[in-house]
Write an enzyme that holds these catalytic residues in place. Structure first.
Site, mmCIF file in Angstrom:
data_model
loop_
_atom_site.group_PDB
_atom_site.id
_atom_site.type_symbol
_atom_site.label_atom_id
_atom_site.label_comp_id
_atom_site.label_asym_id
_atom_site.label_seq_id
_atom_site.Cartn_x
_atom_site.Cartn_y
_atom_site.Cartn_z
ATOM 1 N N HIS A 85 0.814 -1.220 0.000
ATOM 2 C CA HIS A 85 0.000 0.000 0.000
ATOM 3 C C HIS A 85 0.852 1.277 0.000
ATOM 4 C CE1 HIS A 85 0.109 -0.135 4.562
ATOM 5 N NE2 HIS A 85 0.174 1.158 4.381
ATOM 6 N N ASP A 116 0.155 -7.530 1.462
ATOM 7 C CA ASP A 116 0.558 -6.139 1.630
ATOM 8 C C ASP A 116 2.079 -5.977 1.673
ATOM 9 O OD1 ASP A 116 0.290 -3.432 1.806
ATOM 10 O OD2 ASP A 116 -0.245 -3.394 3.931
ATOM 11 N N SER A 198 4.444 2.700 7.644
ATOM 12 C CA SER A 198 4.075 1.609 6.739
ATOM 13 C C SER A 198 5.267 1.131 5.937
ATOM 14 C CB SER A 198 2.998 2.073 5.765
ATOM 15 O OG SER A 198 1.782 2.198 6.421
ATOM 16 N N GLY A 256 -8.286 -25.343 -1.667
ATOM 17 C CA GLY A 256 -9.261 -25.967 -2.568
ATOM 18 C C GLY A 256 -10.294 -26.729 -1.767
#
Lengths: 592, 343
Positions: A85, A116, A198, A256
């Site tokens: 981000h 992220d 971040s 799955g």
């Protein structure tokens, strides 16, 4: 009663004076107070650690200078981890500041929007200071944790801000924000992490990176730290390390299958896709999952937590129980997102500049972009480091990795051009002799003693599954011959995937993906020598994979020869073919 | 006394407090890990009523007896018969309300366990400013799986009375609180443990409150030392009376007919605030309200249920203006009413 506080306050006061001592402020005072040597030692160690790691912390800015985040250098050639981000929407080139006060250009190498995480490369040096990666599995609640970065973008000289706190929780699962951005298995800290932190590193006391800070809990106090910050565990990122250098939009995985848990903490398979690798490996509805990726599983959350740390396509050990019996399988994980979903993150590849316009050579090339997007700014001296291509954030790095692997393939020698016929003779383990012929139009496996033969005819799709157990073995070998004789031209699509442990337990191998008609193949290359060690073919999406493994090659002229190869199919024992001879020659196609 | 002297200095010198934080680093190792594990095993996550607007449906409690008595704060979370306690190992057990009250708004629940790890109320600690402390709580419901709660660290900044308020109401508790320098009183944290660095219980993390004067959110815990007797009574299920009992606000429907309209019956926790009936010729009718209008705002506060509407109404007095915004089809319509005498 106050002994306890006394002890702490003594330590505290001593520490305060030792701090003054180290800042050179109050030698006189320090001389009068007896400092416990462990306080001095601990303090000195902390100062040394911070001195060592500060140069590795990166302040990251998008080219338009709006906003910014943090990152950490992890290699001398400039590989830098940050949050997805932070780079999202910034284009392929960024500006980065280090604590030497200098600004460096950086190029985007790959993104993982689900986890992220993004990898960028700082440019201009091959001796960047870099941080050591720690082992986040050993991080415990109560450990001290240091965050570094550029909160509130305070550091105009790029001296990172350091905050200090405690690990509040480990193996936390943070629900997806929106559809992507799922934080699994993350580290929760009370270290103050704020906007701008971040992508920056979370260090342990030894100065090793244990996580990448990326999320905080916010509430009534606004978008600032409220006592809970979250770091993506570095061990998860290590799994994705090569993927993140592939120029791709990296995907996470599902099993799955869906699971549910009952009141006794048993996790039961609820539904399972009949085309999933787990199904082919034998997992069925109602089976009890005992462990996954080596971790015991007692809740649905725990399974999600473990699942989240692996890239799509990895084979992960799974232990399940049915009727009291335990089974261990290595299912290949399925994609979490569709190609279409991931495409959104790749962005549109920039269109070539209009040739009728006069190019201004000294200027960065502003590239036209879809309506509403800012133009991508590409520094002239670094433009060779970016290639736009649909589905990639930067195809350049994928191309580089492909070239490296194809070069490794060449080291096996000259297998000649197209229209070759390869003939192998030898024994199948157990003694039966075999003869195998691979050619452009057909492949034949003969077992004379057993009077059996298998034929795969390129003109007849119903024969594509031909092999000892209709597993597609001959097609897998045919594709190998195509690859060795035609290289990249043998396939309609090829890209570098990343790396994975071979068959879930072996050495880490580089993975190259190719597509030929609807036949998907993953080729595996030894990360050291670059040698081809095997491949898996998925003939059709509803069929299990057929794999070939070549553990050793015998060096020879004009080309090396496999000493043996084995055929592996999910849920079945491998068949080993010992090779006595391999001959290659031209073949003439029969007249139609 | 040395510590008292230091306390004075620490209060006056925030910088020293910051340094203190850095240097208490040394003690947390080895046996500290053991301490954390032990305290975490005595802390439980609670799940109950809530989930509306700013009311979390999760909270924290601490085990105070081997038989599964849980001490927590008495808040909206307990406003249901089905409170669930989750132990540090993920075990989920129904918790029964035993008793609640006391000046501090404490409550005791009970789960069916034996030999539970617990805090011994005979060994409560008392500490002053400068003491390094640890907070254990289900803050933000981060520990959503089968995992222990979160731990944060801080230092006691002050012990003393605190004029504070909760929403628009003053906090009734007038005793001393322990104010800490870490952001501790987050959603879900109330009822958690505040301990010394070696795990001795000091207090229980309180509800989210603001200082009445500065309007700042306060990070505090209620010291338990003086409440040993009260907690003992609560455990025995005795009724604890007192003028200063803080009860959780129970929102009851308000008869709105004097204004000329009525909402649909409030049957579920989040019944949408639809207007069921508008009396012809009433103030409501004159202001333009119609049957089936959905009230979405009351005096500019978001209204997501009948209960929230009544809650807003409770805060108004006769003569106040009630501005409502209703949704009718795809339109938003404003109406204004003067609040009459309501029951």
């Amino acid at each position: 009663m106050h002994d306890y506080s006394n002890r702490y306050l003594t330590v505290a006061v001593a520490a305060i004076f030792s701090a003054l001592l180290f800042t050179g402020g109050a030698n006189r005072l320090a001389a009068q107070i007896e400092l416990p040597p462990e306080v001095i030692a601990a303090e000195q160690q902390r100062i040394e650690v911070i001195d060592r790691i500060s140069p590795t912390v990166v302040a990251i800015f998008p080219p338009d200078g709006q906003g910014g985040g943090s990152g950490v250098l992890i290699s001398p050639d400039g590989l830098t981890l940050t949050n997805f981000h932070v780079v999202d929407g910034a284009g392929p080139f960024l500006k980065c500041g280090l604590n030497d006060g200098k600004i460096y250009d950086a190029v985007l190498m790959g993104i993982d929007p689900t986890g992220d995480v993004a990898m960028i490369q700082l440019l201009g040096r091959d001796d960047f200071p870099f941080a050591r990666l720690g082992n986040s599995d050993t991080v415990k609640v109560g450990d001290w944790a240091l965050a570094m970065g550029n909160p509130f973008l305070l550091a105009e000289d790029f001296q990172p801000t350091l905050t200090f706190g405690m690990v509040s929780g480990v193996q936390r699962y943070q629900y997806p924000a929106g559809t992507f951005l799922e934080y699994t298995d993350c580290i929760q800290v009370d270290t103050s992490i704020n906007p701008g932190n971040s992508g920056g590193p979370l260090f342990n006391e030894q100065g090793e990176v244990v996580g990448i800070n990326g999320r905080i809990s916010v509430e009534k106090r606004g978008r600032v730290n409220a006592g809970a910050g979250y770091a993506i565990s570095i061990n998860q990122i290590k799994n994705f390390r090569d993927h993140l250098q592939s120029g791709r939009v990296v995907d996470h995985a599902t099993l799955g299958a869906t699971v549910r848990s009952d009141e006794f903490s048993t996790v039961i398979v609820d539904t399972i896709l009949e085309t999933s690798s787990a199904y082919f490996c034998g997992l069925r509805r109602g089976d009890e999952i005992i462990s996954f990726g080596g971790r015991p599983i007692g809740s649905v959350n725990q399974l999600k937590n473990v699942l989240g740390i692996y890239p799509k396509g990895w084979k992960i050990p799974l232990v399940y129980r049915r009727d009291g019996e335990r089974f261990e399988i290595f299912p290949r994980l399925e994609a979490l997102h569709s190609t279409g979903e991931l495409l959104e993150f790749a962005g549109e590849p920039p269109m070539p500049a209009n040739p009728e316009e006069e190019p201004k050579e000294e200027m960065p090339i502003p590239l036209p972009l879809p309506h509403g997007k800012k133009p991508i700014v590409i520094p002239e001296e670094h433009k060779h480091l970016y290639t736009g291509r649909l589905g990639f954030v930067n195809y350049h790095f994928n191309q580089t990795r492909q070239d490296k692997l194809l070069n490794g393939l060449k080291s096996l020698g000259d297998f000649g051009g197209p229209d070759r016929k390869w003939t192998f003779t030898g024994q199948i383990a157990g003694g039966a002799e075999f003869k195998l012929v691979l050619a452009e139009f057909a492949c034949l496996l003969e077992l004379p003693r057993e009077q059996r033969a298998f034929l795969m005819d390129l003109g007849r799709p119903e024969t594509f599954v031909a092999g000892l157990n209709s597993e597609g073995m001959l097609m897998a070998l045919y594709e190998w011959q195509q690859f060795m004789t035609k290289g990249k031209d043998a396939f309609t699509e090829m890209y570098y995937v990343g790396s994975e442990p071979l068959d879930g337990v072996g050495q880490r191998v580089d993975v190259l993906f190719t597509l030929d008609s609807e036949r998907e193949i993953r080729w595996y290359f030894d990360q050291g020598a670059g040698q081809l060690v095997g491949w898996d073919l998925r003939l059709r999406p509803d069929m299990p994979e057929c794999g070939i493994r070549i553990p050793t090659w015998k060096p020879d002229q004009p080309h090396s020869t496999p000493v043996q190869f084995s055929v592996v199919v999910d849920g079945k024992p491998a068949t080993v073919f010992e090779v006595n001879s391999m001959e290659t020659g031209d073949v003439t196609k029969p007249a139609p | 006394m040395f510590w008292k002297h230091t306390q004075f200095d620490l209060r006056r010198t925030p910088l020293w407090c910051a340094l203190l934080l850095l240097f208490v680093a040394a003690p947390v190792r080895g046996d500290q890990q053991e301490t954390l594990t032990q305290v975490l095993s005595k802390t439980v996550k609670l799940y109950g009523a809530g989930g509306l607007a700013n009311l979390a449906s999760y909270g924290t409690g601490i085990l105070i007896s081997p038989d599964g008595h849980i001490l927590t704060v008495w808040n909206h979370l307990l406003d249901t018969d089905s409170v669930v306690a989750v132990l540090d190992n993920g075990r989920r057990l129904p918790a029964t309300f035993i008793a609640g009250a006391g000046e501090a708004g404490l409550a005791v629940l009970k789960i069916e366990v034996r030999n539970a790890p617990h805090f011994d109320l005979n060994q409560l600690a008392q500490r002053g400013p400068g003491t390094p402390v640890l907070g254990f709580s289900n803050m933000f419901n981060v520990a959503a799986g089968d995992e222990p709660v979160s731990v944060i660290h801080g230092v006691i900044a002050m012990v003393g009375p605190l004029p504070a308020r909760r929403g628009r109401f003053d906090m009734t508790y007038k005793g001393d609180v322990i104010v800490v320098d870490a952001v501790m009183n987050n959603p879900g944290a109330a009822g958690g443990a505040l301990t010394t660095a070696s795990g001795e219980l000091l207090g229980i993390i309180g509800k989210e409150i603001r200082d009445s004067r500065s309007n700042l959110w306060i990070n505090y815990a209620i010291p338990l030392y003086d409440f040993r007797e009260t907690i003992g009574q609560l455990v025995r299920g005795e009724v604890v009376t007192g003028d200063r009992v803080e009860l959780p606000p129970v929102i009851r429907p308000v008869d709105t007919m004097p204004m000329g309209f009525r909402l649909v019956p409030d049957v579920v926790a989040r019944t949408p605030a639809y207007i069921d009936v508008v009396q012809p010729g009433s103030p409501a009718a004159e202001s333009g309200l119609l049957q089936d209008d959905l009230i979405v705002l009351a005096n500019d506060d978001l209204v997501q249920s009948c209960r929230e509407f009544y809650e807003r109404l409770h805060q108004l007095q006769k003569g106040d203006v009630l501005r409502v915004t209703v949704r009718r089809g795809r339109e938003l319509i404003n109406a204004e009413l003067i609040v009459p005498e309501l029951n």
